[in-house]
Design a protein around this motif. Structure first.
Motif, PDB file in Angstrom:
ATOM      1  N   MET A 159       0.839  -1.187   0.000  1.00  0.00           N
ATOM      2  CA  MET A 159       0.000   0.000   0.000  1.00  0.00           C
ATOM      3  C   MET A 159       0.886   1.253   0.000  1.00  0.00           C
ATOM      4  N   ILE A 160       0.617   2.162  -0.930  1.00  0.00           N
ATOM      5  CA  ILE A 160       1.402   3.393  -1.051  1.00  0.00           C
ATOM      6  C   ILE A 160       0.627   4.528  -0.391  1.00  0.00           C
ATOM      7  N   LEU A 161       1.306   5.226   0.501  1.00  0.00           N
ATOM      8  CA  LEU A 161       0.692   6.376   1.159  1.00  0.00           C
ATOM      9  C   LEU A 161       0.835   7.610   0.285  1.00  0.00           C
ATOM     10  N   ALA A 162      -0.011   8.587   0.507  1.00  0.00           N
ATOM     11  CA  ALA A 162       0.010   9.823  -0.281  1.00  0.00           C
ATOM     12  C   ALA A 162       1.306  10.596  -0.063  1.00  0.00           C
ATOM     13  N   ASP A 163       1.904  10.456   1.140  1.00  0.00           N
ATOM     14  CA  ASP A 163       3.146  11.179   1.417  1.00  0.00           C
ATOM     15  C   ASP A 163       4.329  10.601   0.655  1.00  0.00           C
ATOM     16  N   GLN A 164       4.246   9.339   0.259  1.00  0.00           N
ATOM     17  CA  GLN A 164       5.360   8.688  -0.409  1.00  0.00           C
ATOM     18  C   GLN A 164       5.409   8.998  -1.900  1.00  0.00           C
ATOM     19  N   ILE A 165       4.320   9.490  -2.467  1.00  0.00           N
ATOM     20  CA  ILE A 165       4.286   9.803  -3.894  1.00  0.00           C
ATOM     21  C   ILE A 165       4.960  11.154  -4.110  1.00  0.00           C
ATOM     22  N   SER A 166       5.965  11.166  -4.965  1.00  0.00           N
ATOM     23  CA  SER A 166       6.661  12.426  -5.224  1.00  0.00           C
ATOM     24  C   SER A 166       6.252  12.954  -6.595  1.00  0.00           C
ATOM     25  N   SER A 167       6.335  14.249  -6.733  1.00  0.00           N
ATOM     26  CA  SER A 167       6.013  14.847  -8.029  1.00  0.00           C
ATOM     27  C   SER A 167       7.224  14.731  -8.945  1.00  0.00           C
ATOM     28  N   ALA A 168       7.002  14.857 -10.220  1.00  0.00           N
ATOM     29  CA  ALA A 168       8.060  14.648 -11.212  1.00  0.00           C
ATOM     30  C   ALA A 168       8.920  15.878 -11.422  1.00  0.00           C
ATOM     31  N   SER A 169       8.528  17.017 -10.873  1.00  0.00           N
ATOM     32  CA  SER A 169       9.294  18.229 -11.119  1.00  0.00           C
ATOM     33  C   SER A 169      10.571  18.235 -10.294  1.00  0.00           C
ATOM     34  N   SER A 170      11.561  18.970 -10.788  1.00  0.00           N
ATOM     35  CA  SER A 170      12.829  19.053 -10.076  1.00  0.00           C
ATOM     36  C   SER A 170      12.742  20.130  -9.002  1.00  0.00           C
ATOM     37  N   ALA A 171      13.606  20.006  -8.021  1.00  0.00           N
ATOM     38  CA  ALA A 171      13.658  20.994  -6.943  1.00  0.00           C
ATOM     39  C   ALA A 171      15.069  21.567  -6.884  1.00  0.00           C
ATOM     40  N   LEU A 172      15.161  22.892  -6.797  1.00  0.00           N
ATOM     41  CA  LEU A 172      16.464  23.532  -6.701  1.00  0.00           C
ATOM     42  C   LEU A 172      17.032  23.334  -5.309  1.00  0.00           C
ATOM     43  N   PRO A 173      18.357  23.258  -5.188  1.00  0.00           N
ATOM     44  CA  PRO A 173      18.943  23.109  -3.850  1.00  0.00           C
ATOM     45  C   PRO A 173      18.719  24.356  -3.007  1.00  0.00           C
ATOM     46  N   TYR A 174      18.671  24.140  -1.695  1.00  0.00           N
ATOM     47  CA  TYR A 174      18.442  25.256  -0.785  1.00  0.00           C
ATOM     48  C   TYR A 174      19.640  26.199  -0.782  1.00  0.00           C
ATOM     49  N   LYS A 175      20.818  25.636  -0.881  1.00  0.00           N
ATOM     50  CA  LYS A 175      22.055  26.427  -0.866  1.00  0.00           C
ATOM     51  C   LYS A 175      22.161  27.198  -2.182  1.00  0.00           C
ATOM     52  N   ARG A 176      22.260  28.511  -2.111  1.00  0.00           N
ATOM     53  CA  ARG A 176      22.235  29.338  -3.309  1.00  0.00           C
ATOM     54  C   ARG A 176      23.612  29.805  -3.768  1.00  0.00           C
ATOM     55  N   SER A 177      24.646  29.178  -3.277  1.00  0.00           N
ATOM     56  CA  SER A 177      25.993  29.508  -3.743  1.00  0.00           C
ATOM     57  C   SER A 177      26.415  28.479  -4.785  1.00  0.00           C
ATOM     58  N   PRO A 178      27.358  28.833  -5.651  1.00  0.00           N
ATOM     59  CA  PRO A 178      27.776  27.862  -6.668  1.00  0.00           C
ATOM     60  C   PRO A 178      28.435  26.650  -6.013  1.00  0.00           C
ATOM     61  N   PRO A 179      28.318  25.475  -6.631  1.00  0.00           N
ATOM     62  CA  PRO A 179      28.932  24.289  -6.034  1.00  0.00           C
ATOM     63  C   PRO A 179      30.447  24.413  -5.951  1.00  0.00           C
ATOM     64  N   SER A 180      31.030  23.740  -4.987  1.00  0.00           N
ATOM     65  CA  SER A 180      32.478  23.856  -4.763  1.00  0.00           C
ATOM     66  C   SER A 180      33.288  23.235  -5.902  1.00  0.00           C
ATOM     67  N   TRP A 181      32.719  22.265  -6.605  1.00  0.00           N
ATOM     68  CA  TRP A 181      33.449  21.602  -7.683  1.00  0.00           C
ATOM     69  C   TRP A 181      33.454  22.408  -8.977  1.00  0.00           C
ATOM     70  N   LEU A 182      32.629  23.464  -9.055  1.00  0.00           N
ATOM     71  CA  LEU A 182      32.546  24.264 -10.275  1.00  0.00           C
ATOM     72  C   LEU A 182      33.684  25.277 -10.313  1.00  0.00           C
ATOM     73  N   LYS A 183      34.543  25.161 -11.310  1.00  0.00           N
ATOM     74  CA  LYS A 183      35.716  26.035 -11.423  1.00  0.00           C
ATOM     75  C   LYS A 183      35.511  27.164 -12.434  1.00  0.00           C
ATOM     76  N   THR A 184      34.332  27.269 -13.035  1.00  0.00           N
ATOM     77  CA  THR A 184      34.056  28.296 -14.041  1.00  0.00           C
ATOM     78  C   THR A 184      33.779  29.626 -13.346  1.00  0.00           C
ATOM     79  N   THR A 185      34.371  30.693 -13.853  1.00  0.00           N
ATOM     80  CA  THR A 185      34.148  32.015 -13.271  1.00  0.00           C
ATOM     81  C   THR A 185      32.874  32.626 -13.856  1.00  0.00           C
ATOM     82  N   PRO A 186      32.268  33.599 -13.155  1.00  0.00           N
ATOM     83  CA  PRO A 186      31.068  34.254 -13.692  1.00  0.00           C
ATOM     84  C   PRO A 186      31.287  34.917 -15.054  1.00  0.00           C
ATOM     85  N   ASP A 187      32.479  35.472 -15.294  1.00  0.00           N
ATOM     86  CA  ASP A 187      32.760  36.103 -16.585  1.00  0.00           C
ATOM     87  C   ASP A 187      32.769  35.079 -17.719  1.00  0.00           C
TER      88      ASP A 187
END
Length: 190
Positions: free
Chosen positions: A1-29
């Motif tokens: 039996m699947i509960l309503a809370d276990q069903i996830s929507s198909a849309s993506s969710a952005l991460p809460y942390k709004r800084s660029p990832p540490s592995w990204l070496k590309t500069t804004p320019d």
């Protein structure tokens, strides 16, 4: 039996942390340069975002540069206009001409930023796709005149176009004289 809370929507969710990832070496320019290069090739802002994500490993342009892709394109278009006018001013030494040209420069910059002139598309992308869909349905109806469902869907699509155009007029994303007309709609998407 699947509960309503276990069903996830198909849309993506952005991460809460709004800084660029540490592995990204590309500069804004470098990211801005990539965006400008892709825009000059004729890609839309959403296509630019997908290309940057898939080919260059840039997850969110906004987290790296601090601005969205469309805002970067609008500002780059305005900066391009400012640079070209400033270069023409450098060749003229007359004070009066420079004052008039600086006033013109300011007006062009304001209009370029407000109306999206430059590298940004002149009509917002979602409105453009709706107009494209309406043109395709209208073309289908020329061949299949008895298709009642398509007639109904065309009414819904065109009402959505009018609603979205009214919204963009209030936000000054499109000119106040913009009017969707089914006869001339194919020239909008050409």
């Amino acid at each position: 039996m699947i509960l309503a809370d276990q069903i996830s929507s198909a849309s993506s969710a952005l991460p809460y942390k709004r800084s660029p990832p540490s592995w990204l070496k590309t500069t804004p320019d470098e990211v801005v340069d990539h965006i400008i290069k892709l825009a000059r090739k004729g890609l839309t802002p959403s296509q630019i975002g997908v290309t940057l994500r898939d080919s260059h490993g840039i997850p969110q342009v906004r987290f790296v540069t601090g601005n969205k892709i469309l805002r970067i394109l609008k500002s780059q278009g305005a900066c391009f206009i400012r640079k070209s006018l400033r270069q023409t001013l450098m060749h003229r030494n007359r004070y009066l001409l420079c004052c008039c040209a600086l006033l013109l420069l300011h007006l062009v910059f304001v209009h370029a930023f407000c109306l999206g002139i430059g590298l940004a598309p002149s009509i917002p992308e979602d409105l453009w796709h709706l107009v494209k869909k309406a043109v395709a349905v209208r073309k289908h109806l020329e061949v299949n005149r008895k298709d009642k469902d398509s007639k109904f869907r065309l009414i819904l699509i065109e009402s959505r176009i009018h609603r979205l155009a009214r919204y963009y007029k209030t936000k000054q994303q499109i000119p106040p004289t913009f009017k969707y007309d089914s006869a001339t709609a194919s020239t909008l998407i050409a």
